[in-house]
Design a protein around this motif. Sequence first.
Motif, mmCIF file in Angstrom:
data_model
loop_
_atom_site.group_PDB
_atom_site.id
_atom_site.type_symbol
_atom_site.label_atom_id
_atom_site.label_comp_id
_atom_site.label_asym_id
_atom_site.label_seq_id
_atom_site.Cartn_x
_atom_site.Cartn_y
_atom_site.Cartn_z
ATOM 1 N N MET A 70 -2.910 -3.146 -4.285
ATOM 2 C CA MET A 70 -2.180 -2.831 -3.059
ATOM 3 C C MET A 70 -2.470 -3.670 -1.832
ATOM 4 O O MET A 70 -1.564 -4.128 -1.166
ATOM 5 N N SER A 71 -3.719 -3.839 -1.480
ATOM 6 C CA SER A 71 -3.994 -4.335 -0.139
ATOM 7 C C SER A 71 -5.396 -4.909 -0.068
ATOM 8 O O SER A 71 -6.352 -4.270 -0.496
ATOM 9 N N GLY B 111 2.440 1.636 -3.482
ATOM 10 C CA GLY B 111 1.438 2.013 -4.478
ATOM 11 C C GLY B 111 1.008 3.460 -4.317
ATOM 12 O O GLY B 111 0.885 4.199 -5.297
ATOM 13 N N ARG C 206 0.834 -1.199 0.000
ATOM 14 C CA ARG C 206 0.000 0.000 0.000
ATOM 15 C C ARG C 206 0.873 1.256 0.000
ATOM 16 O O ARG C 206 0.608 2.204 -0.752
ATOM 17 N N ALA D 56 -2.510 0.420 -9.462
ATOM 18 C CA ALA D 56 -1.773 -0.179 -8.353
ATOM 19 C C ALA D 56 -2.686 -1.133 -7.613
ATOM 20 O O ALA D 56 -3.796 -0.762 -7.221
#
Lengths: 525, 525
Positions: free
Chosen positions: B266-267, B246, B243, B264
Amino acid sequence: MTLTGKMLIGGAAVSGVGSVFHAIDPATDQLLDPAYHGASRTQVEQACALAWAAFDDYRETTPSARAAFLEAIAESIEALGEALIERAMAETGLPQARLQGERARTCQQLRTFARTLRAGEWLDVRIDRAQPQRQPLPRPDLRQRQVPLGPVAVFGASNFPLAFSVAGGDTASALAAGCPAVVKAHGAHPGTSELVGQAVRQAVARCGLPEGVFSLLFGAGREVGLGLVGDPRIKAVGFTGSRGGGLALCQAAQSRPEPIPVYAEMSSINPVLLFPAALEARGEELAQGFVASLTLGAGQFCTNPGLLLAPRGAALDRFLVTVAEQLRQCPAQVMLTPGIHQAFSAGVEALAAHPQVTKVASGLPGDGPNRCQAQVFITDAEAFLADQALHTEVFGAAALLVQYDDVAQVRHLLDALEGQLTATLQLDAADFDAAHALLPALELKAGRVLVNAWPTGVEVCDAMVHGGPFPATSDARSTSVGTASIRRFLRPVCLQGFPDGLLPLALRDANPLGLRRLIDGEREV
Amino acid sequence: MTLTGKMLIGGAAVSGVGSVFHAIDPATDQLLDPAYHGASRTQVEQACALAWAAFDDYRETTPSARAAFLEAIAESIEALGEALIERAMAETGLPQARLQGERARTCQQLRTFARTLRAGEWLDVRIDRAQPQRQPLPRPDLRQRQVPLGPVAVFGASNFPLAFSVAGGDTASALAAGCPAVVKAHGAHPGTSELVGQAVRQAVARCGLPEGVFSLLFGAGREVGLGLVGDPRIKAVGFTGSRGGGLALCQAAQSRPEPIPVYAEMSSINPVLLFPAALEARGEELAQGFVASLTLGAGQFCTNPGLLLAPRGAALDRFLVTVAEQLRQCPAQVMLTPGIHQAFSAGVEALAAHPQVTKVASGLPGDGPNRCQAQVFITDAEAFLADQALHTEVFGAAALLVQYDDVAQVRHLLDALEGQLTATLQLDAADFDAAHALLPALELKAGRVLVNAWPTGVEVCDAMVHGGPFPATSDARSTSVGTASIRRFLRPVCLQGFPDGLLPLALRDANPLGLRRLIDGEREV
């Protein structure tokens, strides 16, 4: 319907509690009644809360139910009759015929989205069926369709009080996608906005939709707009306006804990390339066409031709003579707002004062406030390349012609430009090769490339792109006009291994919506 | 091919002049030869300049020429043979079978994009023909297709050294779209990256494409990546990772004079909802499936099931007994990097120390460095809602089960979650109504919703969505896996009034590419 000065927070007509403002008749600088009040922070939040509450039900409506809603909005707008046109004329200074045409376009736009909704391709259904015997691993059943992003904040545009304001393209495409819309009216035409807002509210009620599907807020400064974009229940933004305003919204949207997409259409000078053979063969006709496009609606179009690139020589000289003759007969037209007129005057003064820029001709001076006196200037390629200030949009009927010596310079000139909504080629058969060589560069710079036409005039259809690389828009992957604009407010979701009864209608085996689906890589016919 | 420690700037293998680094065998913490050097700013600029220079020719290649190029890349990767697998095993600690499977997936992904290119739907051709007699205004001929954005910066992912690295999904979709790719290799597997980079370079040469179509850069810190994203010739970014990483790229991309899109990923904690009837009927099977999914590849998948929501009661107690039994037999697996192992340990310690969190069971402890000891924790709905820290991804084989008392709480729990890549429902027929009621909320939160499956395992196909609302990805409108991922690197352009000979092949009347076009609102069959 009569004007009340009230906003619409869902179904409720309420007075704003923020600062007061009036519409101004730009032809006279007179204030128009009634008084309008900006929304408070609490009122912005109320509208967003209602939109969020409505989203659950609204996004589950069928495409045909939403199509009927869009058609009901069009009918309600038409039912407003001439009162709408009269108020819009008073608030914008635009002539009656233009506003009647814009109303027709607005309603046609709503009906076009209704047709698009029913056709169903926007759902982009993709089905990859289970392959339980596949080695080394079985494939599950996977089904994708598009779903709406969530409530959308729409900002009315000054220069399209109907077609890009309360029930304009952004609102129509958001509602079509299944997204509630919270509209911030443009401060220049609150009465027009109120009338159209009442029409939309009627349609919401008539179609039995949750009231939060549509709200209309007023606000004179940036506070209401920034509050709207910062609200966590807003999931996308549609904006047409100034570069400064658009960038402020982009910044606000990116600064949220959950960033959201902003579709801001901001700034474009719409280069027109006059190729040698065309200039030689029909310079007079081109000059007439150019001046007509430049001065249409006092030049207050996003696609106004603000930049011409042309080869130095006798043909260009003749072209300029005709431009000057035409321009000197152009009456000054009322601009939309005093602020727009001031910015136009400042932009024109800066060009006139530039040491490498010469005036070609002016239109007739105005009689009364906020009149746009059309202007055409000329400079050369070196000066244009040397000063980025000459690349700046002057919103209104002003253009700069850049003359060059060598066709090789054209590629440099194009490469030096920022992103544009449009690029136009005026060419004859002998210009084909030169034009062909430049096409790749033009497509990198612009969302729409025209041959032997003028960029003003944006058709609402499937193939239109009203978009383009930054700063023409904040998102070159999108168009804000035409049926593809619905995509701005959609995202894909994949459902894996669902029993048929749990699937939404669009993804069920029996295909109740009658879609042409992509199944195992093959398109249904 | 042998490892040289060199980057690829276009066709040239060159040593970086930045700081030195080595791959580390995470199973032993030993450094692996050769040494790699990060790219200097000048080297980053060289790669971007070559990509930009290549873009003119590359984007004009036909879809079938690009398809052949992708197939050539797949062949070249396969020709690397077991040397690739051996190096990847040493650099990542991943087992042979997994890497062989990932290689197959990588090559299949390239070939799938080749098929997509040839099918041509990605061009989305729309034609609205001229209506010269239309009243009140004629309609011009308007034609739209998709064109590539420009050179793309691709960041290799730590957890897919093949399928989401040098020639992985981002690179394949960018190249398919007509965009040159400048790849920044992940610092954890430079040797694997170099080998695959050499394979891509071979394919570029074999297909006679301009060398700048592909470059491969190394860089240990963030400097190379930020330099790449800041380069004006880069027009989009693909990233899979943390995260923090990104968000830094998103920030850099937005701060450019010309902002660009960043995709991106990320999470995500990938919630799994265990419904009462399913939990009652097949709790043991669910527990086995859950532990298998949780511990697959040491839990190092973006779609690892990190959160379970389940109703308190005897069925859940039995489920937990089986989970504990299964987990206690799970051997510790080597994690990808020491940094990932440290972050996993810190995340697990924070959960263990949380006053409202209890450990259910652990896997077997490891023998050697960087071993992932699987962990399952439990808490209740109130504690989860009260502390956002419990919503944070712990990358690796760790999960938190949230038990609730009342099914009404589930909607609150879902509403409190951030955006997710996946959401999973384990349900039986008696759970249908409860599941049906939650589906709208689930679709708002996740890019993919699964029924009676586990989220690990992401099929490369038309219907896949590997995406989702922020922070699962920076752009919920996109997927990074599957054929729809090509759209991330495309934008529409409209050509108006073009003579047929000036049109690109995709838009010509004779339809030489054999596309099913949308003409005047009707799809060709």
